[in-house]
Write an enzyme that holds these catalytic residues in place. Structure first.
Site, PDB file in Angstrom:
ATOM      1  N   HIS A 251     136.497  69.244 110.025  1.00 26.47           N
ATOM      2  CA  HIS A 251     135.727  70.434 109.630  1.00 26.47           C
ATOM      3  C   HIS A 251     134.550  70.602 110.601  1.00 26.47           C
ATOM      4  O   HIS A 251     133.952  69.621 111.039  1.00 26.47           O
ATOM      5  CB  HIS A 251     135.228  70.286 108.188  1.00 26.47           C
ATOM      6  CG  HIS A 251     134.679  71.564 107.652  1.00 26.47           C
ATOM      7  ND1 HIS A 251     133.413  72.003 107.971  1.00 26.47           N
ATOM      8  CD2 HIS A 251     135.229  72.532 106.876  1.00 26.47           C
ATOM      9  CE1 HIS A 251     133.213  73.181 107.396  1.00 26.47           C
ATOM     10  NE2 HIS A 251     134.296  73.518 106.723  1.00 26.47           N
TER      11      HIS A 251
ATOM     12  N   GLU B 221     139.226  78.265 111.244  1.00 32.19           N
ATOM     13  CA  GLU B 221     137.919  78.612 110.671  1.00 32.19           C
ATOM     14  C   GLU B 221     136.940  78.901 111.810  1.00 32.19           C
ATOM     15  O   GLU B 221     136.293  77.971 112.325  1.00 32.19           O
ATOM     16  CB  GLU B 221     137.368  77.433 109.868  1.00 32.19           C
ATOM     17  CG  GLU B 221     138.188  77.058 108.670  1.00 32.19           C
ATOM     18  CD  GLU B 221     137.312  76.373 107.625  1.00 32.19           C
ATOM     19  OE1 GLU B 221     137.091  76.978 106.576  1.00 32.19           O
ATOM     20  OE2 GLU B 221     136.834  75.262 107.882  1.00 32.19           O
TER      21      GLU B 221
END
Ligand code: PEP
Length: 251
Positions: free
Chosen positions: A93, A162
């Site tokens: 992430h 993302e």
């Protein structure tokens, strides 16, 4: 029927165990109605033993360590996650990369998660918005993470695109566009094709993350070839997250 994968990334929230159980139970109850959605909640590790996966809701972890056991203070192993009912793991992430996680660490974690039977959700995304060209950074992140990961583990992998600039904490809630996600998903699939070949590449789910809410989710789910969304901030509001599930279920 291929289900839409809807992942709630709770990050370092909620503040208390009580709140965690409340939000989770509301989502879990609602999930029973939705047969076309794979609902995954990824709480902080410490809350995992407080909540239970069910037939319509899976547990995910926000990280995994790449060794099985030993002197690694603060880390959490595949075995510990399995024991807590986890079946998905977020890896790479951008918020972890910002804290110093390297490409090499991400690669080891992807291999560890996929080879231990988890669905490894590889998060990739460029830092800055660039309308001129496809981001080299995304290519590097994928190639480096999947280097040495055998094709037989491709079915364990999910790519979460993302764009960092569209994550709510950076963008103030402004998402990317479905059109850009569409173009990026084709770009990503081409990279996967070079790594693992056509058959594997076509089957890997690609999902979008970055300021998803109940108003914009349909646009991202309607993107051809897309398989779901990763939801941060909006997943902490059960009413809002349940609306997202309802929309995904109608897809
Ligand atoms: C995330 O950081 O994974 C994310 C999708 O966050 P948000 O939905 O809050 O942009």
């Amino acid at each position: 029927m291929r289900k839409q994968i809807i992942i709630a990334n709770w990050k370092m929230n909620p503040r208390t165990a009580k709140e965690t159980k409340n939000i989770f139970e509301r989502i879990k109850n609602a999930s029973k109605k939705y047969q076309r959605v794979e609902v995954v909640v990824t709480p902080p590790h410490i809350y995992l033993p407080l909540i239970k996966a069910g037939s319509r809701i899976k547990l995910g972890a926000q990280d995994i360590f790449f060794k099985d056991e030993g002197p690694f203070t603060g880390e959490i192993s595949a075995g510990m996650l399995k024991d807590s009912g986890v079946s998905y793991v977020l890896i790479g992430h951008s918020e972890r990369r910002e804290l110093g996680e390297t490409l090499e660490t991400v690669r080891k974690k992807i291999y560890q998660a996929a080879s231990k039977g988890f669905r490894a959700v590889l998060c990739v995304g460029e830092k800055e918005k660039n309308q001129e060209a496809f981001p080299v950074m995304v290519k590097e992140e994928i190639i480096s993470a999947l280097k040495g990961v055998p094709r037989r583990l491709a079915s364990k992998t999910i790519i979460a695109y993302e764009p960092v600039w569209a994550i709510s904490s950076h963008s103030g809630g402004k998402s990317d566009t479905p059109q850009n996600f569409f173009e990026m998903s084709i770009y990503i699939r081409r990279i996967l094709l070079d790594i693992w070949g056509k058959n594997a590449a076509l089957r890997i789910p690609i999902i979008y993350g970055g300021s998803v809410n109940s108003k914009n989710v349909k646009g991202f789910l309607d993107v051809k070839g897309a398989s779901g969304v990763l939801v941060g901030k909006a997943s902490l509001n059960p009413a809002e997250f349940i609306k997202i599930l309802e929309i995904a279920d109608k897809k």
